[in-house]
Design a protein around this motif. Structure first.
Motif, PDB file in Angstrom:
ATOM      1  N   UNK A  41     133.588 132.063   4.721  1.00 19.56           N
ATOM      2  CA  UNK A  41     133.260 130.852   4.072  1.00 19.56           C
ATOM      3  C   UNK A  41     131.787 130.168   3.585  1.00 19.56           C
ATOM      4  N   UNK A  42     130.992 131.133   4.349  1.00 20.92           N
ATOM      5  CA  UNK A  42     129.304 130.882   4.624  1.00 20.92           C
ATOM      6  C   UNK A  42     128.810 131.622   2.791  1.00 20.92           C
ATOM      7  N   UNK A  43     129.372 132.810   2.346  1.00 19.44           N
ATOM      8  CA  UNK A  43     129.133 133.284   1.729  1.00 19.44           C
ATOM      9  C   UNK A  43     129.424 132.491   0.084  1.00 19.44           C
ATOM     10  N   UNK A  44     130.697 132.414   0.321  1.00 19.46           N
ATOM     11  CA  UNK A  44     131.063 131.225  -0.838  1.00 19.46           C
ATOM     12  C   UNK A  44     130.101 130.395  -1.172  1.00 19.46           C
ATOM     13  N   UNK A  45     129.682 129.784  -0.484  1.00 18.24           N
ATOM     14  CA  UNK A  45     128.733 128.552  -0.799  1.00 18.24           C
ATOM     15  C   UNK A  45     127.473 129.192  -1.032  1.00 18.24           C
ATOM     16  N   UNK A  46     127.119 130.644  -0.293  1.00 15.60           N
ATOM     17  CA  UNK A  46     125.460 130.923  -1.117  1.00 15.60           C
ATOM     18  C   UNK A  46     125.248 130.930  -3.034  1.00 15.60           C
ATOM     19  N   UNK A  47     127.313 131.757  -3.344  1.00 19.06           N
ATOM     20  CA  UNK A  47     127.090 131.841  -4.302  1.00 19.06           C
ATOM     21  C   UNK A  47     127.568 130.711  -4.852  1.00 19.06           C
ATOM     22  N   UNK A  48     127.971 129.756  -4.679  1.00 18.60           N
ATOM     23  CA  UNK A  48     128.032 128.978  -5.850  1.00 18.60           C
ATOM     24  C   UNK A  48     126.606 127.657  -5.558  1.00 18.60           C
ATOM     25  N   UNK A  49     125.468 128.358  -4.508  1.00 16.31           N
ATOM     26  CA  UNK A  49     124.201 127.701  -4.770  1.00 16.31           C
ATOM     27  C   UNK A  49     122.903 128.416  -6.470  1.00 16.31           C
ATOM     28  N   UNK A  50     123.795 129.878  -6.060  1.00 15.66           N
ATOM     29  CA  UNK A  50     122.445 130.676  -6.305  1.00 15.66           C
ATOM     30  C   UNK A  50     123.528 130.367  -8.781  1.00 15.66           C
ATOM     31  N   UNK A  51     124.856 129.867  -8.201  1.00 12.97           N
ATOM     32  CA  UNK A  51     125.242 130.459  -9.843  1.00 12.97           C
ATOM     33  C   UNK A  51     124.447 128.901  -9.825  1.00 12.97           C
ATOM     34  N   UNK A  52     124.293 127.598  -9.441  1.00 12.71           N
ATOM     35  CA  UNK A  52     123.701 126.354  -9.519  1.00 12.71           C
ATOM     36  C   UNK A  52     122.566 126.630 -10.144  1.00 12.71           C
ATOM     37  N   UNK A  53     121.795 127.224  -9.336  1.00 10.16           N
ATOM     38  CA  UNK A  53     120.511 127.634 -10.151  1.00 10.16           C
ATOM     39  C   UNK A  53     119.879 127.986 -11.198  1.00 10.16           C
ATOM     40  N   UNK A  54     121.154 129.045 -11.724  1.00  8.79           N
ATOM     41  CA  UNK A  54     120.792 130.018 -12.140  1.00  8.79           C
ATOM     42  C   UNK A  54     120.289 131.532 -11.749  1.00  8.79           C
ATOM     43  N   UNK A  55     120.678 131.771 -10.479  1.00  6.90           N
ATOM     44  CA  UNK A  55     119.953 133.356 -10.122  1.00  6.90           C
ATOM     45  C   UNK A  55     120.785 134.150  -9.391  1.00  6.90           C
ATOM     46  N   UNK A  56     121.837 134.363 -10.597  1.00  5.88           N
ATOM     47  CA  UNK A  56     122.494 135.118  -9.745  1.00  5.88           C
ATOM     48  C   UNK A  56     122.695 136.170 -10.957  1.00  5.88           C
ATOM     49  N   UNK A  57     123.227 137.695 -10.504  1.00  4.91           N
ATOM     50  CA  UNK A  57     122.893 138.517 -11.509  1.00  4.91           C
ATOM     51  C   UNK A  57     123.062 137.773 -13.320  1.00  4.91           C
ATOM     52  N   UNK A  58     122.501 138.259 -13.832  1.00  9.74           N
ATOM     53  CA  UNK A  58     122.127 137.854 -15.226  1.00  9.74           C
ATOM     54  C   UNK A  58     123.567 138.629 -16.212  1.00  9.74           C
ATOM     55  N   UNK A  59     124.582 139.590 -15.827  1.00  5.10           N
ATOM     56  CA  UNK A  59     125.826 139.624 -16.199  1.00  5.10           C
ATOM     57  C   UNK A  59     126.838 139.088 -15.419  1.00  5.10           C
TER      58      UNK A  59
END
Length: 389
Positions: free
Chosen positions: A339-357
């Motif tokens: 569950x923790x990593x699900x939140x972390x990746x959602x935060x990355x997406x909202x910040x625009x910090x996910x991998x560009x691909x």
């Protein structure tokens, strides 16, 4: 700040390790905490609330607060398995709103891989204090058997196919290839999944999550603290929690607690599934994702197979990008609690910090959902709606 926000996620950190042969469990928790605090621009002296679950060693919150040198005035050790950390975000929001703390630290860590655990294929240890023991343990259920039951029932009721389930793994693998820390980086095809060995009919090996060490941490703050930080604000605008259980065999195996936690979160946020740009969905097995998507309202019950096929969950291809870090199916499943990593990746997406691909364009609204326990018997579900401001 946010339209419904009483709290903000100001820091997020995922441990890069996948096999922790040289770190203790407490050390992993502390390293994750340090990473999240650094990400937020805060120090441990700023933390006045601490949240952890059953993965924390010793006396949980008390032990870890001492180990990390925290001077907190609020501790929450709610444990609902893999959904715990989403519940912790909701509970941190409530604690902050009530004035019990202003900066909440949430940590997860585990080292099952280093300890040689086999998730899903080991037998469930009987607990004589568990009232279900007399009815379930004599039959020797394995975790993967119980998820296989759910998958088989879904196929029987709705005509769902192995190939449709396989598309969930395909989507996760398409994303994982861009994650340098992912355990399984090689993209797979539908044929690869259905031709992998059967583990518990109808689930194949590639329908199952990875086994990993590691962990993660979050910092949840009051709106006032969030305003003072130089980080993109991620508002928590909707939360929902719900237990789900077998009701002595009367429950529908194709329905999960998401059917209750999801509507509660959407109602509080004032949005609908159609508004969500990105979804992090707990993916212990492919069937977990399919059932959850239906119960959250992204498609009708029984239509999940059609919804996930043909790349609909792949970023840049489908209508609902999911688990763009590779998720538990390909990236990691730290401490058997994803569950923790699900939140972390959602935060990355909202910040625009996910991998560009895999970054979702204009991602301003995301959902994260966790499942803790077993779909076929009893589990905890928790849903978060997060918004970028």
């Amino acid at each position: 700040m946010g339209r419904h926000a009483r709290a903000y996620i100001a820091g997020a950190y995922e441990h890069p390790i996948r096999k922790a042969t040289d770190q203790s469990l407490a050390q992993l928790h502390a390293e994750c905490a340090a990473g999240a605090l650094k990400d937020a621009g805060l120090t441990r002296d700023d933390v006045d609330g601490y949240f952890c679950a059953g993965d924390a060693p010793g006396w949980g919150g008390v032990t870890m607060a001492e180990y990390m040198g925290l001077n907190v005035r609020h501790i929450d050790s709610t444990d609902t398995g893999g959904s715990s950390y989403l519940s912790h975000v909701a509970h941190a929001l409530e604690a902050i709103a009530a004035g019990h703390c202003t900066v909440a630290l949430i940590t997860l860590a585990g080292r099952p891989r280093a300890d040689g655990m086999m998730v899903g294929t080991s037998s469930l240890a009987p607990d004589q204090s568990d009232p279900s023991a007399a009815f379930e343990y004599p039959f020797g259920p394995l975790i993967v058997n119980l998820y296989g039951m759910t998958a088989m029932r879904h196929m029987h009721e709705f005509g769902t196919t192995r190939e449709q389930l396989a598309w969930i793994k395909v989507a996760a693998s398409q994303h994982a290839q861009h994650n340098p820390n992912a355990m399984l980086k090689k993209p797979v095809t539908v044929e690869d999944v259905v031709n992998s060995p059967i583990i518990a009919d109808p689930l194949h090996r590639l329908d199952c999550c990875v086994i990993s060490d590691g962990g993660g941490a979050l910092i949840v703050t009051s709106p006032e603290v969030a305003k003072s930080l130089n980080r993109p604000p991620v508002a928590v605008i909707g939360t929902g929690e719900a237990p789900h259980y077998s009701s002595n065999g009367l429950a529908d195996l194709t329905v999960s607690g998401a059917a209750r936690s999801g509507p509660a979160a959407f109602a509080e946020a004032g949005v609908t599934p159609k508004d969500i740009k990105y979804a992090s969905i707990y993916d212990s097995f492919t069937i977990t994702v399919l059932v959850t998507l239906e119960d959250l309202g992204f498609c009708e019950k029984g239509k999940g197979g059609a919804f996930v096929q043909d790349g609909n969950l792949i970023s840049g291809v489908g209508n609902l990008p999911f688990n763009t870090d590779g998720g538990g199916l390909c990236n990691n499943h730290p401490g058997n609690r994803g569950g923790m990593t699900k939140i972390i990746e959602a935060v990355r997406q909202l910040r625009g910090e996910a991998h560009p691909k895999v970054q979702v364009p204009n991602c301003n609204l995301a959902l994260a959902h966790g499942t803790g326990g077993r779909l076929a018997t009893r589990h905890g579900s928790a849903t978060l709606i997060l918004e970028r401001e």
